[in-house]
Write an enzyme that holds these catalytic residues in place. Structure first.
Site, PDB file in Angstrom:
ATOM      1  N   SER A   1     -13.811 -13.022  11.730  1.00 17.35           N
ATOM      2  CA  SER A   1     -12.537 -13.567  12.206  1.00 17.35           C
ATOM      3  C   SER A   1     -12.552 -15.102  12.214  1.00 17.35           C
ATOM      4  O   SER A   1     -12.795 -15.709  11.190  1.00 17.35           O
ATOM      5  CB  SER A   1     -12.207 -12.985  13.577  1.00 17.35           C
TER       6      SER A   1
ATOM      7  N   ASP B   1      -6.155 -17.969  10.456  1.00 14.37           N
ATOM      8  CA  ASP B   1      -7.618 -17.927  10.593  1.00 14.37           C
ATOM      9  C   ASP B   1      -8.221 -17.248   9.350  1.00 14.37           C
ATOM     10  O   ASP B   1      -7.474 -16.752   8.501  1.00 14.37           O
ATOM     11  CB  ASP B   1      -8.014 -17.271  11.930  1.00 14.37           C
TER      12      ASP B   1
ATOM     13  N   ASP C   1      -9.543 -14.441   8.566  1.00 14.93           N
ATOM     14  CA  ASP C   1      -9.178 -13.064   8.181  1.00 14.93           C
ATOM     15  C   ASP C   1      -7.689 -12.774   8.399  1.00 14.93           C
ATOM     16  O   ASP C   1      -7.243 -11.631   8.334  1.00 14.93           O
ATOM     17  CB  ASP C   1     -10.080 -12.020   8.846  1.00 14.93           C
TER      18      ASP C   1
ATOM     19  N   ASP D   1      -5.240 -12.729  10.642  1.00 20.97           N
ATOM     20  CA  ASP D   1      -4.472 -11.956  11.623  1.00 20.97           C
ATOM     21  C   ASP D   1      -3.861 -12.860  12.691  1.00 20.97           C
ATOM     22  O   ASP D   1      -3.080 -12.410  13.517  1.00 20.97           O
ATOM     23  CB  ASP D   1      -5.316 -10.836  12.265  1.00 20.97           C
TER      24      ASP D   1
HETATM   25 MG    MG Z   1      -8.952 -13.099  12.990  1.00 24.78          MG
END
Ligand code: MG
Length: 449
Positions: free
Chosen positions: A97, A241, A243, A245
């Protein structure tokens, strides 16, 4: 050396120390057993360590009899969507993340495309602890299919959101700056913006995992994006960010508006078109709550953690939800935080508002939040929180996740950490000074215990 972090959001560790090939194989075998050798979607963010971890995960899944759908570098929400698309038994996203470059990890998802609920995640972790083999003989080995259409399908799904007027957004020809921090958003976010007719100024868009700055999209990490907005006279700037999300917004003057406002903007847009229910976590700004109350909509707070929000949303059939850290969940697309969804909803909101992003933010309920932590070395965090709960029992308190105390126009949320001897203190109030003062007051109360 840092610890291997195992939580409801999955597994995270530092490459070369805590996140070892042995650990990766062990947890992947446990997951293979959990999905009963079924079909598994595999995606990763752009981290430098991603390819070797993907090799290990893919190989272990095949050795365990799973059919792997490998979708390569994609946002975590894309993995979730592809589980539904391929009717898979589950999915694994290889990502840490917003953590810095030396970290990586595994996020596990079930057949419904959501993260594993706590009880199921626990099942996987227990199997990993027992180190049971999932390996099959040669006649039962799995297989791999590579699918490079996942991002196109994700964009298509976002463009079909019922709250969007795609033609009208295209006509408006927004000028948009975007910083994907060389993460997995480098393709999907610019492509989505182009599909929405925007003039795109993309920085750090090469998904090579060499993060151009600290990757968490907090205001202090958005300096390059702010400059790009000002230099090009953009209408708005988006940062995601690694990844993809979480989504943070920079206004037309290059000022970060604060991650909490991503969800507030989406909330106002959705409720202005359809009344329904909403779920956010305990630490999310009251701005979204005020908006839900304005529209007379049911508003529920869950424990912190995406899966807790998503579970509650499913339970009460919510139409919008998320977390204040820039994580918007729109069940119409799927029950997971999704930055492309946040980007599209923000442009629709900006179009309908008619003014600038700065003016749009100013039109929303105004709050300031501060997040601090206080050391409790040698003290029992549960006892401290219990004492405070007793002391403030005449106020509106909530002990679902730590201790939250609501006051007239402010609140404070106290949570113990599971990894360090600290209590996190999150306070929100109409002004920064009031929020600071509230947080300091509770930090003092805790440290004097
Ligand atoms: Mg994330």
């Amino acid at each position: 050396m840092s610890r291997l972090m195992v939580s409801i959001s999955g597994l995270r560790g530092e490459v070369g120390s805590t996140l070892t090939p042995e650990i990766i194989v062990r947890y992947t075998q446990a997951f293979a057993k959990f999905v009963k050798d079924g079909k598994v979607v595999l995606g990763r963010d752009s981290r430098v360590s991603g390819p070797f971890i993907a090799d290990l995960v893919r190989g272990t899944l095949v050795a365990s009899g799973c059919q792997v759908i490998d979708i390569d570098i994609v946002p975590t929400p894309t993995v979730q969507l592809e589980i539904e698309h391929h009717q898979a038994a589950g999915g694994i996203a290889i990502t840490a993340s917003h953590n810095p470059i030396q970290w990586n990890g595994l996020k596990f998802m079930g057949s419904d495309g959501r993260f594993l609920p706590p009880a199921q995640a626990q099942q996987v972790y227990q199997m990993a602890d027992r180190n049971q083999s999932s390996l099959q003989g040669w006649e039962n080995l799995g297989s791999v299919i590579f699918d490079d259409q996942a991002i196109e399908r994700h964009i298509e799904k976002v463009l079909n959101i019922s709250f969007l007027d795609v033609e009208a957004i295209r006509k408006r020809k927004f000028k948009v700056a975007v910083d994907t921090v060389n993460g997995a958003g480098g393709h999907i976010i610019p492509q989505l913006l182009e599909a929405l007719g925007c003039e795109v100024i993309a920085i750090n868009q090469e998904p090579n995992g060499r993060f151009a700055h600290t990757p968490e999209p907090l205001p202090e990490n958005l300096i390059q994006l702010s400059e790009a907005v000002r230099q090009h006279g953009a209408d708005v700037g988006f940062a995601v960010d690694p990844d993809v999300d979480r989504c943070a917004i920079v206004d037309n003057e290059g000022q970060p508006i604060g991650e909490e406002y991503t969800l507030a903007i989406a909330t106002k847009l959705v409720f202005s078109k359809q009344l329904g229910r909403m779920v956010v976590n305990m630490s999310t700004s009251r701005a979204s709550e005020d908006i839900a109350r304005y529209y007379n909509c049911m508003f529920v707070r869950s424990k912190v953690g995406e899966i807790n929000v998503a579970e509650k949303m499913k339970e009460i059939d919510a139409i919008i939800g998320g977390e204040g850290n820039g994580g918007v969940i729109l069940p119409e697309v799927h029950l997971g935080r999704d930055a492309p969804v946040a980007v599209a909803l923000t442009l629709q909101a900006l179009l309908e508002h008619g003014g600038t992003m700065k003016e749009l933010k100013a039109s929303l309920p105004q709050y300031e939040m501060v997040k601090k932590k206080v050391s409790i070395e040698g003290m029992d965090p549960d006892q401290i929180l219990q004492q405070l709960a007793d002391k403030y029992k005449d106020q509106q308190i909530n002990t679902l996740d730590g201790l939250k105390i609501d006051f007239e126009d402010s609140w404070v949320h106290l949570r113990k950490s599971n990894t360090e001897p600290i209590v996190r203190v999150i306070a929100e109030a109409p002004t920064l000074e009031q929020a600071e003062e509230l947080a300091d007051r509770f930090m003092k109360e805790i440290s004097e215990k």
